[in-house]
Design a protein around this motif. Structure first.
Motif, mmCIF file in Angstrom:
data_model
loop_
_atom_site.group_PDB
_atom_site.id
_atom_site.type_symbol
_atom_site.label_atom_id
_atom_site.label_comp_id
_atom_site.label_asym_id
_atom_site.label_seq_id
_atom_site.Cartn_x
_atom_site.Cartn_y
_atom_site.Cartn_z
ATOM 1 N N GLY A 8 -30.101 29.544 73.391
ATOM 2 C CA GLY A 8 -30.229 29.432 71.831
ATOM 3 C C GLY A 8 -30.584 30.846 71.232
ATOM 4 N N THR A 9 -30.368 30.515 69.797
ATOM 5 C CA THR A 9 -30.806 31.871 68.850
ATOM 6 C C THR A 9 -31.667 31.323 68.005
ATOM 7 N N ASN A 35 -23.754 27.960 62.524
ATOM 8 C CA ASN A 35 -22.950 26.999 63.275
ATOM 9 C C ASN A 35 -23.164 25.654 63.256
ATOM 10 N N TYR A 91 -27.873 23.884 60.283
ATOM 11 C CA TYR A 91 -26.286 24.118 59.809
ATOM 12 C C TYR A 91 -26.674 24.073 58.168
ATOM 13 N N TYR A 148 -33.409 31.322 64.573
ATOM 14 C CA TYR A 148 -33.168 31.845 62.950
ATOM 15 C C TYR A 148 -34.411 31.418 62.168
ATOM 16 N N ASP A 168 -30.754 25.678 69.250
ATOM 17 C CA ASP A 168 -31.065 26.678 68.507
ATOM 18 C C ASP A 168 -32.170 26.210 67.554
ATOM 19 N N ASP A 169 -32.242 24.951 67.030
ATOM 20 C CA ASP A 169 -33.200 24.372 66.374
ATOM 21 C C ASP A 169 -34.419 24.302 66.959
ATOM 22 N N SER A 174 -35.572 28.178 67.206
ATOM 23 C CA SER A 174 -35.859 28.741 65.692
ATOM 24 C C SER A 174 -37.369 27.979 65.546
ATOM 25 N N ASN A 205 -25.831 22.009 64.964
ATOM 26 C CA ASN A 205 -27.410 22.190 64.663
ATOM 27 C C ASN A 205 -27.855 21.516 63.103
ATOM 28 N N HIS A 260 -33.512 18.897 57.805
ATOM 29 C CA HIS A 260 -32.979 20.325 57.423
ATOM 30 C C HIS A 260 -34.095 20.762 56.573
ATOM 31 N N GLU A 296 -31.397 28.836 57.897
ATOM 32 C CA GLU A 296 -30.045 28.250 57.919
ATOM 33 C C GLU A 296 -29.456 28.683 59.448
ATOM 34 N N ASN A 297 -28.573 27.726 60.054
ATOM 35 C CA ASN A 297 -28.042 28.385 61.151
ATOM 36 C C ASN A 297 -26.378 28.398 60.659
#
Ligand SMILES: [Zn+2]
Lengths: 228, 166
Positions: free
Chosen positions: B26-27, B136, B142, B29, B154-155, B158, B139, B123, B133-134
């Motif tokens: 994951g990344t 991609n 997104y 954000y 990612d969620d 984050s 997610n 969201h 916000e992502n």
């Protein structure tokens, strides 16, 4: 076998750290994390509060932006006339007291130079509202993230939605598009020939040819040629 | 000391294996701000016509980290106020960090199916929790609402990163 206990300790620590990085990359690797437009952003010395939205179209795709808007046009902003404070809701302030909170919409008078989608009256002063603007106490700009407030005396591409009362609203990321830098300076000299080769205008004209429509209810602007 | 080498090595191999089972590392954000209070809760007040979907999305976040999001009460003063608006445009939800509000746009949410309504609620709650916000698809964060409903890697990453800023 005999180990130096400091070397052994180091190996253990490195192993644990590597395990943590692999298992939880988002936490331990700060370079993996990206932060948004920060709360400390400023415009003309005024703090900016960025609104965080959820969109129903891909607002990075011109074909979807154009397809969903009712009117896409090139216009010059003649005047910023004020700010409307809309959608009041009762919130609690720092002391737990009920106060009213609103969303600012900046009111502009514009003159349409060229229609890309739809048919608005040309070269007349017409009003529009843009989501975002200055707070009542003049201390903060509230703007959708990824969006900006256009300036007086400048020409932009606008993507507008006709409301039930026939007024025009411009709202959200990529709802106003800046033209090429050199177009801007030609505009100041009222050289409208330059519009024919502006890369942004060409992009949105092409996007109109390939527009992606969304099934939604539409209104007609009172500034539509058909209503004149 | 020596007896520790084996367990550490096993732990290391297990985490390597774990990362291979979850190839989408994951990344995170994050926004750099949130509406979470000093007690590390996000207490919501107000109302929306999509209350069932909103409550469902509250549970989704709370299933990942329990007890963070709560309904306000006399004891728990609201940290965020939810309400509905109607505007013809292309956004479905909006979180305002200064006003501490989440606004749902009925013009764009009314035509949605249940999954998408829940996606919009989750969201915007994500923003209130400090998630950005992502870029991609796939997610919850997104920027375009979708039929993705579960929290992605990612969620979650984050969210974990946002918690560190609370
Ligand atoms: Zn968003």
């Amino acid at each position: 076998m005999k180990f130096n206990k400091y070397i052994l300790g180091s190996i253990l620590l490195i192993g644990l750290f590597a395990a943590a990085v692999i298992a939880f990359p988002g936490i331990v690797n700060p370079e993996n994390a990206s932060s948004g437009e920060t709360q400390s952003a400023m415009i003309d010395g005024i703090r900016v509060n960025y609104l965080q939205n959820s969109y129903v179209i891909d607002v990075e795709n011109p074909a979807e932006l154009v397809g969903d808007a009712d009117y896409v046009f090139v216009a010059e902003i003649e005047k910023l006339t004020g700010t409307a404070y809309r959608f009041p809701v009762m919130i609690l302030d720092e002391d737990g007291k009920e106060i009213e909170a609103t969303t600012p919409f900046t009111e502009y008078q514009v003159s349409v130079i060229q229609n890309i989608k739809g048919d608005l009256v040309l070269n007349q002063t017409i009003p529009l509202q843009k989501k975002g603007g200055i707070s009542k106490d003049n201390k903060t700009y509230t703007i959708p993230a990824g969006d900006f407030l256009p300036k007086e005396g400048t020409v932009y591409i606008f993507l507008a939605y006709a409301q039930d009362d026939g007024s025009l609203v411009v709202s959200g990321r990529n709802s106003v598009i800046e033209l090429d830098k050199d177009t801007d300076s030609e505009m100041i000299q009222k050289n409208y020939d330059r519009l024919r080769s502006d890369s942004q205008i060409l992009t949105f004209q092409k996007a109109y040819e390939n527009q992606i429509l969304r099934d939604r209810e539409h209104s007609v602007s009172i500034y539509d040629v058909s209503k004149q | 000391m020596k007896h520790l080498i084996k367990p550490i090595a096993i732990l290391f191999m297990l985490s390597l294996l774990f990362s291979m089972i979850n190839p989408a590392l994951g990344t995170a954000y994050t926004l750099g701000w949130d509406l979470v209070d000093s007690g590390k809760h996000l207490d919501w007040g107000g109302s929306t016509k999509y209350q069932n979907d909103f409550n469902y999305s509250v549970n989704t976040w709370n299933n990942y980290k329990s007890g963070v999001i709560r309904k306000d009460s006399i004891i728990y003063l609201k940290d965020v106020t939810i309400s509905d608006i109607t505007l013809k445009n292309n956004d479905a939800g909006e979180t305002d960090g200064d006003n501490k509000t989440i606004k749902f746009n009925t013009f764009n949410i009314d035509p949605m199916n249940t999954t998408r309504r829940r996606n919009v609620c989750a969201h915007e709650l994500g923003h209130a929790l400090g998630l950005n916000e992502n870029p991609n698809t796939g997610n919850t964060m997104y920027y375009k609402s979708s039929d993705t409903y579960t929290l992605s890697r990612d969620d979650k990453d984050s969210y974990n990163a946002a918690v560190l800023n609370w």
